[in-house]
Design an enzyme around this catalytic site. Structure first.
Site, PDB file in Angstrom:
ATOM      1  N   LYS A   1       0.631  11.657   5.370  1.00 49.37           N
ATOM      2  CA  LYS A   1       0.990  10.552   6.261  1.00 49.37           C
ATOM      3  C   LYS A   1       1.529   9.371   5.471  1.00 49.37           C
ATOM      4  O   LYS A   1       2.567   8.787   5.821  1.00 49.37           O
ATOM      5  CB  LYS A   1      -0.240  10.138   7.067  1.00 49.37           C
TER       6      LYS A   1
ATOM      7  N   LYS B   1       0.836  -1.202   0.000  1.00 47.86           N
ATOM      8  CA  LYS B   1       0.000   0.000   0.000  1.00 47.86           C
ATOM      9  C   LYS B   1       0.872   1.254   0.000  1.00 47.86           C
ATOM     10  O   LYS B   1       0.544   2.260  -0.639  1.00 47.86           O
ATOM     11  CB  LYS B   1      -0.926   0.003   1.223  1.00 47.86           C
TER      12      LYS B   1
END
Length: 292
Positions: A245, A177
């Protein structure tokens, strides 16, 4: 507990439709959300759904968690009325915690080792596809964990996604991811520069985007974000703060693995500027605002 009974923690924009798909697949789902009203909306009229008063009440042999980041996931496990307490009270042995949030591959791997010492199995299974994919049950799901653990929860994952792949041990899903988010963040920055140049050069943007989309520069991101570039509507969507993030995770992974992440660092810096200027909640395509 019956294998068709699972816990689901986090019924936000992504979690709510994911939980609904589990219900439609025939699972009995114990829902918990910090704001109980959001869980109640999912449970409304669903005979198989129950709203748990605490995370402990949602503890089942398999628990899916869809929260913003690993600190929130750890909290629902560790708090006095958390999942660990619920598993202990129910006498559940070897529960599986399925972390579908986008988290640091470095940190989730370390935490999985801690949990394993306590008899808790962790599968990291982040997703790609956005809210639209969550609603449609067509998410791309990237699994990391022991072979038997991933096999055990595969039917659960397949109820939420059309592409489910086991990438390797714990952390492999999150690392995949991270790779995804590096590409997304970098591509959106490249698109922002291209759109800004097209506008500044006096070109018809709609035509430019159509031509780009039909050629080698075409991508799912270009198709999904063209409307935003044309209308200037950057509300909702994948937040800039979340993209920031995720890029930080990519940079950290690159450092650990000895990979130069110079391009990702440029993208990270631009998203940091978006957050600093108060645009943290805008869709990540809004990064064009710091390009022009």
């Amino acid at each position: 507990m019956d294998s068709r009974s699972i816990g689901f923690v986090g019924t936000g924009p992504m979690g709510a439709p994911m939980a609904r798909n589990l219900l439609e697949a025939g699972y009995d789902v114990a829902l918990w959300n910090r704001t109980a009203a959001k869980a109640e909306v999912v449970a409304d009229g669903e005979a198989r759904a129950t709203v748990a008063a605490t995370p402990a009440d949602a503890a089942r042999p398999v628990v899916v968690v869809m929260l913003p980041d690993l600190p929130q996931v750890r909290d629902v496990v560790d708090r006095p009325d958390g999942l660990r307490a619920g598993w202990r009270a129910a006498g559940t042995t070897d529960p599986v915690l399925v972390v579908m949030s986008t988290v640091s591959p470095v940190e989730v791997t370390a935490w999985a080792r801690e949990l394993a010492a306590e008899g808790v199995r962790l599968v990291d299974a982040p997703v790609s596809g956005g809210v639209e994919g969550a609603v449609a049950g067509s998410l791309s799901i990237m699994g990391g964990g022991a072979d038997d653990d991933v096999a055990e929860v595969r039917p659960v994952l397949e109820a939420m996604g059309s592409t489910v792949r086991h990438l390797g041990p714990v952390g492999a899903g999150s690392l995949t991811k991270t790779c995804n988010q590096i590409i997304v963040g970098g591509t959106l920055n490249a698109l922002a520069e291209a759109v800004a140049i097209a506008r500044a050069g006096g070109l018809d943007l709609a035509t430019v985007l159509e031509v780009l989309g039909a050629g080698l520069a075409g991508s799912q991101l270009l198709a999904d974000k063209s409307r935003r570039y044309l209308t200037g509507d950057y509300a909702h969507g994948g937040a800039c703060r979340t993209q920031l993030k995720d890029l930080e995770f990519g940079i950290a992974a690159g450092r650990q693995l000895g990979v130069d992440t110079a391009l990702t660092e440029v993208a990270r810096d631009r998203y940091q500027r978006m957050v600093d200027r108060g645009d943290a909640e805008l869709d990540h395509s809004a990064v064009i605002r710091v390009v022009v």
